[in-house]
Design a protein around this motif. Structure first.
Motif, PDB file in Angstrom:
ATOM      1  N   PHE A  39       0.900  -1.161   0.112  1.00 38.56           N
ATOM      2  CA  PHE A  39       0.022   0.094  -0.058  1.00 38.56           C
ATOM      3  C   PHE A  39       0.991   1.215   0.052  1.00 38.56           C
ATOM      4  CE2 PHE A  39      -3.733  -2.519   2.239  1.00 38.56           C
ATOM      5  CZ  PHE A  39      -4.202  -2.711   1.158  1.00 38.56           C
ATOM      6  N   MET A  40       1.884   1.252   0.833  1.00 36.49           N
ATOM      7  CA  MET A  40       2.781   2.601   0.779  1.00 36.49           C
ATOM      8  C   MET A  40       3.464   2.614  -0.498  1.00 36.49           C
ATOM      9  SD  MET A  40       4.331   2.405   4.745  1.00 36.49           S
ATOM     10  CE  MET A  40       5.023   1.016   4.899  1.00 36.49           C
ATOM     11  N   ARG A  41       4.079   1.346  -1.163  1.00 35.54           N
ATOM     12  CA  ARG A  41       4.825   1.626  -2.365  1.00 35.54           C
ATOM     13  C   ARG A  41       3.949   1.919  -3.680  1.00 35.54           C
ATOM     14  NH1 ARG A  41       6.925  -4.147  -3.735  1.00 35.54           N
ATOM     15  NH2 ARG A  41       4.744  -4.461  -4.572  1.00 35.54           N
ATOM     16  N   ASP A  42       2.643   1.230  -3.573  1.00 32.61           N
ATOM     17  CA  ASP A  42       1.985   1.196  -4.633  1.00 32.61           C
ATOM     18  C   ASP A  42       0.770   2.183  -4.746  1.00 32.61           C
ATOM     19  OD1 ASP A  42       3.856  -0.650  -5.646  1.00 32.61           O
ATOM     20  OD2 ASP A  42       2.495  -2.254  -5.333  1.00 32.61           O
ATOM     21  N   GLY A  43       0.373   2.377  -3.579  1.00 34.80           N
ATOM     22  CA  GLY A  43      -0.838   3.066  -3.455  1.00 34.80           C
ATOM     23  C   GLY A  43      -0.598   4.588  -2.888  1.00 34.80           C
ATOM     24  N   MET A  44       0.090   5.033  -2.033  1.00 31.51           N
ATOM     25  CA  MET A  44       0.212   6.281  -1.381  1.00 31.51           C
ATOM     26  C   MET A  44       0.769   7.224  -2.128  1.00 31.51           C
ATOM     27  SD  MET A  44       0.947   5.274   2.695  1.00 31.51           S
ATOM     28  CE  MET A  44      -0.152   4.597   3.580  1.00 31.51           C
TER      29      MET A  44
END
Length: 153
Positions: A39-44
């Motif tokens: 989530f941090m890598r790809d979404g935020m």
């Protein structure tokens, strides 16, 4: 813009701790779950909204708002041998764990408790925080859920 809910135990790191940091910003380190990392890598994205959630306490719930202040980058604690978040399989040339910087926005006027959110579950179908078995420390929040929760304040 995306929205997120990020959990922290208040005796470890609270909304007040974030507020007191220089520039009211802190690296969200120690995440050791692949889905949360992704989530941090790809979404935020910088500027995304964050519900700051106190977990594992007397009254768990949403206590404040923050924003994502950086893109994901390697969590340095994975390389520190004496650190509680050390990962002997992580290498500087191939980091396994990432973090983002989070910036304080404000405390809510009141805690919106998990119990209250559960009582309103019918009004927020699909709110991941309320799904059985969801123990992730970072979860995405849909815009309609974000707005609904803010209206409860």
């Amino acid at each position: 813009m995306n929205y997120w809910l990020m959990k922290s135990e208040p005796d470890c790191f609270s909304i007040d701790d974030l507020k007191s940091r220089p520039k009211k910003t802190e690296a969200w380190d120690g995440v050791r779950n692949y889905q949360a990392r992704n989530f941090m890598r790809d979404g935020m994205k910088v500027g995304d909204g964050v519900f700051f959630y106190h977990s594992n306490c007397e009254i768990p719930g949403i206590v404040g708002l923050a924003t994502i202040a950086s893109t994901a980058y390697p969590d340095p604690t994975q390389f520190i041998k004496d650190h509680e978040h050390y990962d002997p399989t992580a290498k500087p040339e191939e980091p396994r764990w990432l973090l983002v910087d989070v910036k304080y926005q404000r405390k809510l006027k009141r805690t919106i408790s998990l119990a209250e959110l559960k009582a309103k579950e019918a009004d927020m179908p699909g709110f991941q925080l309320l799904m059985k078995g969801n123990r992730l420390s970072i979860i995405p929040v849909r815009a309609d859920h974000w707005n609904y929760v803010l209206a409860l304040e």
